[in-house]
Design an enzyme around this catalytic site. Structure first.
Site, mmCIF file in Angstrom:
data_model
loop_
_atom_site.group_PDB
_atom_site.id
_atom_site.type_symbol
_atom_site.label_atom_id
_atom_site.label_comp_id
_atom_site.label_asym_id
_atom_site.label_seq_id
_atom_site.Cartn_x
_atom_site.Cartn_y
_atom_site.Cartn_z
ATOM 1 N N PHE A 1 3.721 10.304 -10.539
ATOM 2 C CA PHE A 1 2.518 10.052 -11.319
ATOM 3 C C PHE A 1 1.328 10.838 -10.773
ATOM 4 O O PHE A 1 0.306 10.261 -10.398
ATOM 5 C CB PHE A 1 2.207 8.546 -11.303
ATOM 6 N N GLY B 1 1.693 3.936 -1.393
ATOM 7 C CA GLY B 1 2.295 4.173 -2.702
ATOM 8 C C GLY B 1 2.907 5.552 -2.780
ATOM 9 O O GLY B 1 2.276 6.512 -3.225
ATOM 10 N N SER C 1 3.441 12.687 -4.411
ATOM 11 C CA SER C 1 2.204 12.891 -3.630
ATOM 12 C C SER C 1 2.537 13.131 -2.158
ATOM 13 O O SER C 1 1.838 13.903 -1.479
ATOM 14 C CB SER C 1 1.281 11.681 -3.779
ATOM 15 N N ASP D 1 -2.717 4.723 -3.634
ATOM 16 C CA ASP D 1 -2.029 4.827 -4.930
ATOM 17 C C ASP D 1 -0.910 3.787 -4.984
ATOM 18 O O ASP D 1 0.203 4.061 -5.421
ATOM 19 C CB ASP D 1 -1.465 6.247 -5.101
ATOM 20 N N HIS E 1 -1.781 -1.591 -8.613
ATOM 21 C CA HIS E 1 -3.025 -1.365 -9.356
ATOM 22 C C HIS E 1 -3.656 -2.652 -9.885
ATOM 23 O O HIS E 1 -4.559 -2.599 -10.713
ATOM 24 C CB HIS E 1 -2.784 -0.380 -10.496
ATOM 25 N N HIS F 1 -6.398 7.195 -6.422
ATOM 26 C CA HIS F 1 -5.783 7.714 -7.647
ATOM 27 C C HIS F 1 -5.908 6.720 -8.792
ATOM 28 O O HIS F 1 -6.070 5.530 -8.574
ATOM 29 C CB HIS F 1 -4.294 8.029 -7.386
HETATM 30 C C1 LIG Z 1 1.925 4.604 -8.914
HETATM 31 S S1 LIG Z 1 3.259 4.507 -7.795
HETATM 32 C C2 LIG Z 1 2.868 5.785 -6.629
HETATM 33 C C3 LIG Z 1 3.001 7.157 -7.217
HETATM 34 C C4 LIG Z 1 3.081 8.277 -6.207
HETATM 35 N N1 LIG Z 1 1.913 8.348 -5.354
HETATM 36 C C5 LIG Z 1 3.332 9.606 -6.889
HETATM 37 O O1 LIG Z 1 2.695 10.622 -6.526
HETATM 38 O O2 LIG Z 1 4.175 9.680 -7.775
HETATM 39 C C6 LIG Z 1 2.859 3.058 -6.886
HETATM 40 C C7 LIG Z 1 3.780 2.751 -5.720
HETATM 41 O O3 LIG Z 1 3.136 1.745 -4.938
HETATM 42 C C8 LIG Z 1 4.105 0.898 -4.390
HETATM 43 N N2 LIG Z 1 3.447 -0.353 -4.042
HETATM 44 C C9 LIG Z 1 2.939 -1.279 -4.887
HETATM 45 N N3 LIG Z 1 2.398 -2.296 -4.203
HETATM 46 C C10 LIG Z 1 2.549 -2.005 -2.880
HETATM 47 C C11 LIG Z 1 2.210 -2.679 -1.660
HETATM 48 N N4 LIG Z 1 1.591 -3.851 -1.665
HETATM 49 N N5 LIG Z 1 2.531 -2.092 -0.496
HETATM 50 C C12 LIG Z 1 3.187 -0.899 -0.477
HETATM 51 N N6 LIG Z 1 3.538 -0.224 -1.597
HETATM 52 C C13 LIG Z 1 3.225 -0.764 -2.782
HETATM 53 C C14 LIG Z 1 5.175 0.789 -5.455
HETATM 54 O O4 LIG Z 1 6.423 0.429 -4.887
HETATM 55 C C15 LIG Z 1 5.147 2.188 -6.085
HETATM 56 O O5 LIG Z 1 6.159 3.000 -5.546
#
Ligand SMILES: C[S@@+](CC[C@H](N)C(=O)[O-])C[C@H]1O[C@@H](n2cnc3c(N)ncnc32)[C@H](O)[C@@H]1O
Length: 210
Positions: free
Chosen positions: A20, A46, A52, A141, A144, A169
């Protein structure tokens, strides 16, 4: 003396990596990481399949730094079965659970960037109270929801060194274009007086720690 800024050069097409991050965001993130990682290591919250992470690691390879890539790899709300961004190919056939870690490792290996990444498979809020290493860049990231974004900002922004970069992000000013939690923490950072906005590229906000 201006810092050297070699172009982002990866042995695989970033567009082909699940994730993303728009290409202009990737370029801006890379340039910020070239500067930030000269101060101290980079931490991202994330990683998903590593899109990323590859960009941050490419910068760390040049500066001799390291990316701590924090993700529980169980996906955010929007990645769960039945949700908008669910990807059935990321469901572990053995456990039936969503799991992006295998794809993440695979992409790091393909790009030859494994030596510049320390994956931490954990919830960011569980790790934060134990963290002791000052950071040159923090990329938020992760989840959300407002609770998740606030926890990330409050748990991690204090680890940034002066001159370091806070990258957020998915910042949308208008509800119509996206969720408001990343925008809310961006505003909190600016209102704290500890950060100034350096650059906005699409939905990526780059703030400098004063
Ligand atoms: C939008 S994706 C990240 C996209 C990534 N940065 C990219 O470039 O494609 C969000 C990620 O955050 C992780 N995530 C969500 N809540 C989290 C938390 N509390 N601690 C660690 N990771 C988390 C999810 O497992 C997911 O893989």
């Amino acid at each position: 003396v201006p810092l050297p800024m070699p172009p982002l050069d990866l042995p695989l097409a970033l567009d082909a990596v699940r994730g993303f991050l728009a290409s202009e965001e990737a370029e801006a993130l890379y340039r910020a990481a070239l500067a930030g990682s000269r101060l101290a290591p980079v931490l991202e919250i994330g990683s998903y399949c590593g899109k990323s992470t590859l960009v941050l690691a490419a910068a760390c390879r040049i500066t001799g730094s390291l990316v701590y890539a924090v993700d529980h790899h169980r996906g955010s709300e929007e990645h769960q079965p039945g949700e908008l961004f669910h990807d059935p190919e990321l469901v572990d056939a053995l456990t039936g659970q969503f799991d992006s870690f295998a794809a993440f490792r695979h992409n790091l290996e393909l790009a030859g960037l494994t030596p510049w990444v320390a994956p931490i498979v954990q919830r960011a809020e569980c790790l934060a109270p134990h963290w002791r290493t000052p950071l040159g860049m923090l990329f938020i990231d992760g989840g959300h929801s407002l609770d998740a974004a606030l926890a990330d900002y409050r748990g991690w922004a204090g680890h940034l060194l002066a001159g370091g970069t806070l990258a957020i992000h998915d910042v949308h000013e208008n509800v119509a274009s996206g969720g408001q939690a990343p925008h809310a923490i961006c505003q909190l950072a600016l209102q704290s007086g500890l950060f100034v906005l350096e650059q906005r590229v699409a939905t990526l906000a780059l703030l400098r720690r004063l």
